[in-house]
Design a protein around this motif. Structure first.
Motif, PDB file in Angstrom:
ATOM      1  N   TRP A 190      -9.183   3.993   5.637  1.00 31.22           N
ATOM      2  CA  TRP A 190     -10.076   4.031   4.475  1.00 31.22           C
ATOM      3  C   TRP A 190     -10.708   5.409   4.279  1.00 31.22           C
ATOM      4  O   TRP A 190     -11.122   5.760   3.184  1.00 31.22           O
ATOM      5  CB  TRP A 190     -11.186   2.984   4.620  1.00 31.22           C
ATOM      6  CG  TRP A 190     -11.985   3.163   5.873  1.00 31.22           C
ATOM      7  CD1 TRP A 190     -11.739   2.588   7.087  1.00 31.22           C
ATOM      8  CD2 TRP A 190     -13.137   3.990   6.057  1.00 31.22           C
ATOM      9  NE1 TRP A 190     -12.664   2.994   8.009  1.00 31.22           N
ATOM     10  CE2 TRP A 190     -13.543   3.866   7.408  1.00 31.22           C
ATOM     11  CE3 TRP A 190     -13.867   4.831   5.223  1.00 31.22           C
ATOM     12  CZ2 TRP A 190     -14.632   4.551   7.925  1.00 31.22           C
ATOM     13  CZ3 TRP A 190     -14.954   5.509   5.740  1.00 31.22           C
ATOM     14  CH2 TRP A 190     -15.323   5.361   7.077  1.00 31.22           C
TER      15      TRP A 190
ATOM     16  N   PRO B 211      -4.675   6.731  -1.662  1.00 26.91           N
ATOM     17  CA  PRO B 211      -5.246   5.445  -2.063  1.00 26.91           C
ATOM     18  C   PRO B 211      -4.268   4.651  -2.915  1.00 26.91           C
ATOM     19  O   PRO B 211      -3.311   5.188  -3.442  1.00 26.91           O
ATOM     20  CB  PRO B 211      -6.463   5.856  -2.891  1.00 26.91           C
ATOM     21  CG  PRO B 211      -6.054   7.150  -3.508  1.00 26.91           C
ATOM     22  CD  PRO B 211      -5.183   7.830  -2.484  1.00 26.91           C
TER      23      PRO B 211
ATOM     24  N   ASP C  77      -7.416   2.668  -6.928  1.00 25.55           N
ATOM     25  CA  ASP C  77      -8.563   3.237  -6.219  1.00 25.55           C
ATOM     26  C   ASP C  77      -8.882   2.572  -4.890  1.00 25.55           C
ATOM     27  O   ASP C  77      -9.855   2.940  -4.238  1.00 25.55           O
ATOM     28  CB  ASP C  77      -9.809   3.186  -7.114  1.00 25.55           C
ATOM     29  CG  ASP C  77      -9.619   4.008  -8.378  1.00 25.55           C
ATOM     30  OD1 ASP C  77      -8.959   5.060  -8.302  1.00 25.55           O
ATOM     31  OD2 ASP C  77     -10.107   3.588  -9.440  1.00 25.55           O
ATOM     32  N   LYS C  78      -8.086   1.618  -4.468  1.00 23.47           N
ATOM     33  CA  LYS C  78      -8.361   0.910  -3.220  1.00 23.47           C
ATOM     34  C   LYS C  78      -7.839   1.704  -2.031  1.00 23.47           C
ATOM     35  O   LYS C  78      -6.843   2.403  -2.133  1.00 23.47           O
ATOM     36  CB  LYS C  78      -7.710  -0.482  -3.242  1.00 23.47           C
ATOM     37  CG  LYS C  78      -8.157  -1.354  -4.389  1.00 23.47           C
ATOM     38  CD  LYS C  78      -9.618  -1.691  -4.273  1.00 23.47           C
ATOM     39  CE  LYS C  78     -10.035  -2.626  -5.402  1.00 23.47           C
ATOM     40  NZ  LYS C  78     -11.419  -2.995  -5.329  1.00 23.47           N
ATOM     41  N   LYS C  79      -8.519   1.576  -0.887  1.00 24.11           N
ATOM     42  CA  LYS C  79      -8.122   2.273   0.346  1.00 24.11           C
ATOM     43  C   LYS C  79      -7.635   1.276   1.383  1.00 24.11           C
ATOM     44  O   LYS C  79      -8.211   0.196   1.525  1.00 24.11           O
ATOM     45  CB  LYS C  79      -9.307   3.047   0.929  1.00 24.11           C
ATOM     46  CG  LYS C  79      -9.757   4.219   0.087  1.00 24.11           C
ATOM     47  CD  LYS C  79      -8.862   5.396   0.331  1.00 24.11           C
ATOM     48  CE  LYS C  79      -9.523   6.668  -0.154  1.00 24.11           C
ATOM     49  NZ  LYS C  79      -8.954   7.831   0.428  1.00 24.11           N
ATOM     50  N   HIS C  80      -6.588   1.653   2.106  1.00 22.32           N
ATOM     51  CA  HIS C  80      -6.045   0.804   3.160  1.00 22.32           C
ATOM     52  C   HIS C  80      -7.094   0.659   4.263  1.00 22.32           C
ATOM     53  O   HIS C  80      -7.722   1.643   4.665  1.00 22.32           O
ATOM     54  CB  HIS C  80      -4.765   1.421   3.722  1.00 22.32           C
ATOM     55  CG  HIS C  80      -4.054   0.547   4.684  1.00 22.32           C
ATOM     56  ND1 HIS C  80      -4.297   0.590   6.031  1.00 22.32           N
ATOM     57  CD2 HIS C  80      -3.113  -0.417   4.488  1.00 22.32           C
ATOM     58  CE1 HIS C  80      -3.526  -0.290   6.633  1.00 22.32           C
ATOM     59  NE2 HIS C  80      -2.802  -0.924   5.720  1.00 22.32           N
TER      60      HIS C  80
ATOM     61  N   TRP D   9       0.828  -1.212   0.000  1.00 19.69           N
ATOM     62  CA  TRP D   9       0.000   0.000   0.000  1.00 19.69           C
ATOM     63  C   TRP D   9       0.858   1.257   0.000  1.00 19.69           C
ATOM     64  O   TRP D   9       1.954   1.266   0.555  1.00 19.69           O
ATOM     65  CB  TRP D   9      -0.879   0.029   1.248  1.00 19.69           C
ATOM     66  CG  TRP D   9      -1.887  -1.053   1.336  1.00 19.69           C
ATOM     67  CD1 TRP D   9      -1.728  -2.277   1.910  1.00 19.69           C
ATOM     68  CD2 TRP D   9      -3.228  -1.019   0.846  1.00 19.69           C
ATOM     69  NE1 TRP D   9      -2.892  -3.006   1.798  1.00 19.69           N
ATOM     70  CE2 TRP D   9      -3.826  -2.251   1.148  1.00 19.69           C
ATOM     71  CE3 TRP D   9      -3.979  -0.050   0.180  1.00 19.69           C
ATOM     72  CZ2 TRP D   9      -5.141  -2.550   0.819  1.00 19.69           C
ATOM     73  CZ3 TRP D   9      -5.283  -0.342  -0.156  1.00 19.69           C
ATOM     74  CH2 TRP D   9      -5.857  -1.584   0.154  1.00 19.69           C
TER      75      TRP D   9
END
Length: 107
Positions: free
Chosen positions: A63, A68, A56-59, A10
């Protein structure tokens, strides 16, 4: 989505503004302020690692904020994740130094 044989990396792992509890994985001395997804991807590419990008994913721990994105890196034979994370962190620092030398801001 089978992630065996891959490490999830990430952007927050390299963020000096985040605590370890909120996801930073590298020492603060080799982390950077607000790393971008593009910086992460360029660093992974420059190290010659095979990866898939997910911008586009969030940790999960952050979040609601933070940069991102993550990359799923194919595990290089004989390497520990902590070593790879430090190599990526140092490469992000090099990218920023090169950008500053060219007279620009953050890439």
């Amino acid at each position: 989505m089978d992630r065996r044989g891959e490490w999830i990396i990430w952007t927050v792992y390299f963020d000096s503004t985040k605590s370890r509890r909120l996801g930073r994985k590298v020492p603060r001395g080799i982390s950077v302020k607000s790393p971008s997804f593009d910086e992460l991807v360029k660093a992974v590419e420059r190290l010659g690692l095979k990866y898939e990008a997910y911008p586009d994913k969030k940790h999960p721990a952050s979040w609601f904020e933070g940069p991102p994105g993550y990359v799923a890196v194919k595990i290089p034979e004989g390497k520990k994740k902590s070593v790879i994370l430090k190599e990526i962190a140092k490469e992000i620092i090099r990218l920023r130094q090169e950008q500053q030398a060219r007279g620009g801001g953050k890439p």
